[in-house]
Enzyme design. Structure first.
Site, PDB file in Angstrom:
ATOM      1  N   HIS A  15       1.013  -1.482  -0.077  1.00 58.93           N
ATOM      2  CA  HIS A  15      -0.546   0.003  -0.282  1.00 58.93           C
ATOM      3  C   HIS A  15       0.929   1.053  -0.187  1.00 58.93           C
ATOM      4  CE1 HIS A  15      -4.115  -1.437   0.980  1.00 58.93           C
ATOM      5  NE2 HIS A  15      -3.121  -2.580   1.238  1.00 58.93           N
ATOM      6  N   ASP A  43       3.751   9.464  -0.349  1.00 54.25           N
ATOM      7  CA  ASP A  43       2.429   8.365  -0.264  1.00 54.25           C
ATOM      8  C   ASP A  43       2.019   7.614  -1.773  1.00 54.25           C
ATOM      9  OD1 ASP A  43       0.187   8.049   1.234  1.00 54.25           O
ATOM     10  OD2 ASP A  43      -0.902  10.233   0.520  1.00 54.25           O
TER      11      ASP A  43
HETATM   12  P1  ADQ Z   1      -3.061   6.164   4.724  1.00 55.35           P
HETATM   13  O1  ADQ Z   1      -1.246   6.650   5.158  1.00 55.35           O
HETATM   14  O2  ADQ Z   1      -3.899   5.937   6.137  1.00 55.35           O
HETATM   15  O3  ADQ Z   1      -3.026   4.774   4.009  1.00 55.35           O
HETATM   16  P2  ADQ Z   1      -4.934   7.675   2.323  1.00 55.35           P
HETATM   17  O4  ADQ Z   1      -4.841   7.074   1.202  1.00 55.35           O
HETATM   18  O5  ADQ Z   1      -5.500   9.342   2.990  1.00 55.35           O
HETATM   19  O6  ADQ Z   1      -3.860   7.942   4.242  1.00 55.35           O
HETATM   20  O7  ADQ Z   1      -6.178   7.146   3.465  1.00 55.35           O
HETATM   21  C1  ADQ Z   1      -6.792   7.170   4.648  1.00 55.35           C
HETATM   22  C2  ADQ Z   1      -8.341   6.633   4.849  1.00 55.35           C
HETATM   23  O8  ADQ Z   1      -8.487   7.727   6.896  1.00 55.35           O
HETATM   24  C3  ADQ Z   1      -9.295   7.768   3.919  1.00 55.35           C
HETATM   25  O9  ADQ Z   1     -10.129   6.848   3.658  1.00 55.35           O
HETATM   26  C4  ADQ Z   1      -9.369   8.968   4.619  1.00 55.35           C
HETATM   27  O10 ADQ Z   1     -11.128   9.153   4.420  1.00 55.35           O
HETATM   28  C5  ADQ Z   1      -9.392   8.403   6.187  1.00 55.35           C
HETATM   29  N1  ADQ Z   1      -9.078   9.525   7.360  1.00 55.35           N
HETATM   30  C6  ADQ Z   1      -7.678  10.013   7.551  1.00 55.35           C
HETATM   31  N2  ADQ Z   1      -7.850  11.255   7.913  1.00 55.35           N
HETATM   32  C7  ADQ Z   1      -8.744  11.654   8.492  1.00 55.35           C
HETATM   33  C8  ADQ Z   1      -9.571  11.623  10.315  1.00 55.35           C
HETATM   34  N3  ADQ Z   1      -8.966  12.847  10.322  1.00 55.35           N
HETATM   35  N4  ADQ Z   1     -10.514  11.493   9.647  1.00 55.35           N
HETATM   36  C9  ADQ Z   1     -11.172  10.464   9.678  1.00 55.35           C
HETATM   37  N5  ADQ Z   1     -11.213   9.579   8.690  1.00 55.35           N
HETATM   38  C10 ADQ Z   1      -9.424   9.841   8.427  1.00 55.35           C
HETATM   39  C11 ADQ Z   1      -2.246   3.660   3.294  1.00 55.35           C
HETATM   40  C12 ADQ Z   1      -0.983   4.807   2.262  1.00 55.35           C
HETATM   41  C13 ADQ Z   1      -1.909   5.691   0.707  1.00 55.35           C
HETATM   42  C14 ADQ Z   1      -3.042   4.267  -0.012  1.00 55.35           C
HETATM   43  C15 ADQ Z   1      -3.451   3.823   1.685  1.00 55.35           C
HETATM   44  C16 ADQ Z   1      -4.378   2.514   1.137  1.00 55.35           C
HETATM   45  O11 ADQ Z   1      -0.182   5.607   3.667  1.00 55.35           O
HETATM   46  O12 ADQ Z   1      -1.122   5.675   0.121  1.00 55.35           O
HETATM   47  O13 ADQ Z   1      -3.327   5.366  -0.355  1.00 55.35           O
HETATM   48  O14 ADQ Z   1      -3.166   2.895   2.314  1.00 55.35           O
HETATM   49  O15 ADQ Z   1      -3.683   1.653  -0.163  1.00 55.35           O
END
Ligand code: ADQ
Length: 460
Positions: A157, A365
């Protein structure tokens, strides 16, 4: 049909309202085959023996959830020490933050062996296994050592860094060799795949067999790029749900005289938060018409709080926000609202929809799902603008966003200014294309494409 077995560090009950899009999507695939989801229970057992942990099995409809506890020592070494103290920083290009000493590799290996042992007792001969993320790179090798001949796929991921950065990890060869125990290894983007290809050629004299098949370490592996998506329909439905609508109405009223900018993420150094705050500060200095008007709501949910680097980052952000608010704020206007909390998933789309501009500016990311969620939540008739880092995996697909280099403070400030002043026509045209892209390559497409490729792949 073979049963699907998903293995990831954490397991989610796909029936629960708190489950995110990924849990729902994997849950769907698991339900179709009466599948099994296996991982850490989240429990840390005081006095537990290293390499041991109780197995818990529960049923969530037709899906079986199987989880294992970890001892204090294993959690410290496997989760904090190696996964998040070595692999997370290096894979996000932050050698400066990696802590290679401390012998955490032993716990990382021990927990992967523990998971392999426990999982073996639950497997049926024709199961298809899908392993997720950097915590579990050696899992297939450990399963093979116990005699597993299952078809096993792996999805990373987070990004895979270039060869010379990977090579800084003392155990890099062992880690990369472990990937060859899988039948299929999936990455988020073509760049990650390219880094894999460079590494195996340069460090392991791999032979390319064409179509992203590689032979090295006496084994063959199929690799590929499978950009993860979101469940666009589920997110659109959430957007029109009561909680998101309430949030939207409340915020719209509260900020009716302001231009709202939004950042949402876990508090993590890969997300480029200090750089973003500085770019916002530059926007206020360089384009003073935004004074008393532009407001940045930055939500950074608590994450890995038991690690020092994260506490340092929180302090840095609080002090930056304090300085910017102190220097620019007025009695009736604060430039930044910094919120160090989670926002309920059902309310999040309301926030996305009310924002004129989303700032998604990670330094690196794997993909970044917030960028895609923001697009899905917009009103097509009056959509907001996405300012997106070119270093997010999502930038490969989301070409109609305003792409920025988050290290370039001035350039990012200029892009924000452009976003704030973009004509309705341009916003609509960009949004239409972005929405089409995230619909075509949504989370169901991702899951189906990966599993179809895995079903067709047999490596030796
Ligand atoms: P993350 O680094 O956690 O994931 P991201 O892809 O943005 O980053 O996913 C975060 C999820 O958590 C989103 O669904 C978002 O809505 C939720 N979220 C984030 N901050 C929040 C908050 N403050 N309150 C509520 N909800 C929140 C890892 C990798 C990414 C990759 C994903 C999936 O780092 O690059 O996209 O896995 O593969």
């Amino acid at each position: 049909m073979s049963r699907l077995v998903v293995v990831s560090n954490r397991v989610a009950d796909p029936r629960k309202a708190t489950a995110g899009g990924l849990a729902v999507a994997l849950g769907e695939a698991l339900k179709a085959t009466g599948g099994l989801w296996f991982g850490w229970s989240g429990s840390i057992v005081e006095g537990g023996a290293p390499g041991e942990g109780e197995l818990h099995v529960q049923h969530a409809g037709s899906v079986t959830l199987a989880t294992v506890d970890l001892s204090v020592e294993d959690h410290a070494g496997y989760y904090l020490g190696y996964s998040n103290g070595v692999l997370w920083p290096v894979f996000h290009y932050r050698l400066d933050l990696a802590r290679f000493d401390g012998g955490h590799i032993n716990a990382y290996r021990r927990v992967n062996q523990l998971f392999a042992r426990k999982l073996m007792t639950l497997l049926k001969p024709d199961d298809i296994i899908w392993v997720h993320d950097y915590h579990l790179i050696p899992l297939a090798a450990e399963l093979r050592a116990l005699g597993s001949t299952h078809r096993i796929g792996f999805f990373l991921h987070i990004p895979l860094p270039p060869q010379l950065l990977l090579a800084a990890i003392p155990q890099h060869e062992w880690l990369m060799r472990a990937l060859f125990s899988y039948d299929l290894v999936g990455f988020q983007s073509e760049v990650d795949l390219l880094h894999f290809s460079h590494y195996v050629h340069a460090e392991a004299s791999a032979e390319s067999l064409g179509q992203n098949r590689f032979r090295a370490f006496d084994r063959t592996v199929q690799a590929g790029a499978f950009p993860i998506g979101i469940d666009v329909d589920e997110f659109a439905a959430l957007t029109h749900g009561k909680e998101a609508s309430d949030m939207y109405e409340r915020m719209k009223e509260e900020y009716s005289r302001r231009k709202l900018l939004l950042g949402v993420e876990r508090l993590d150094y890969s997300k480029g938060l200090p750089q973003r705050l500085r770019a916002f500060q530059t926007l206020l200095k360089k384009y003073p018409e935004n004074l008393r008007s532009a407001t940045l709501i930055q939500i950074a949910s608590p994450s890995r709080e038991d690690m020092g680097t994260y506490t340092d980052l929180l302090q840095e952000l609080e002090s930056l926000c304090g300085a910017i608010n102190g220097n620019f704020g007025e009695l009736d206007w604060m430039p930044i609202r910094f919120i160090h909390r989670n926002v309920a998933r059902r309310r999040l789309p309301g926030l996305y929809r009310v924002a004129r501009v989303a700032l998604v500016t990670p330094l690196r990311d794997g993909m970044n799902l917030v960028a895609k969620e923001f697009i899905a939540a917009q009103d097509p008739a009056d959509p907001g603008v996405l300012v997106l880092s070119r270093f997010a995996g999502a930038a490969d697909q989301l070409k109609e966003a305003l792409l920025v280099n988050p290290y370039d403070t001035d350039g990012t400030a200029d892009a924000i200014q452009r976003a704030l002043n973009m004509s309705l026509e341009e916003r609509q045209s960009r949004h239409q294309k972005l929405l089409k892209t995230i619909r075509e390559q949504d989370v169901h497409w991702w899951r189906q494409t990966f599993l179809k490729t895995l079903a067709e792949t047999r490596s030796a």
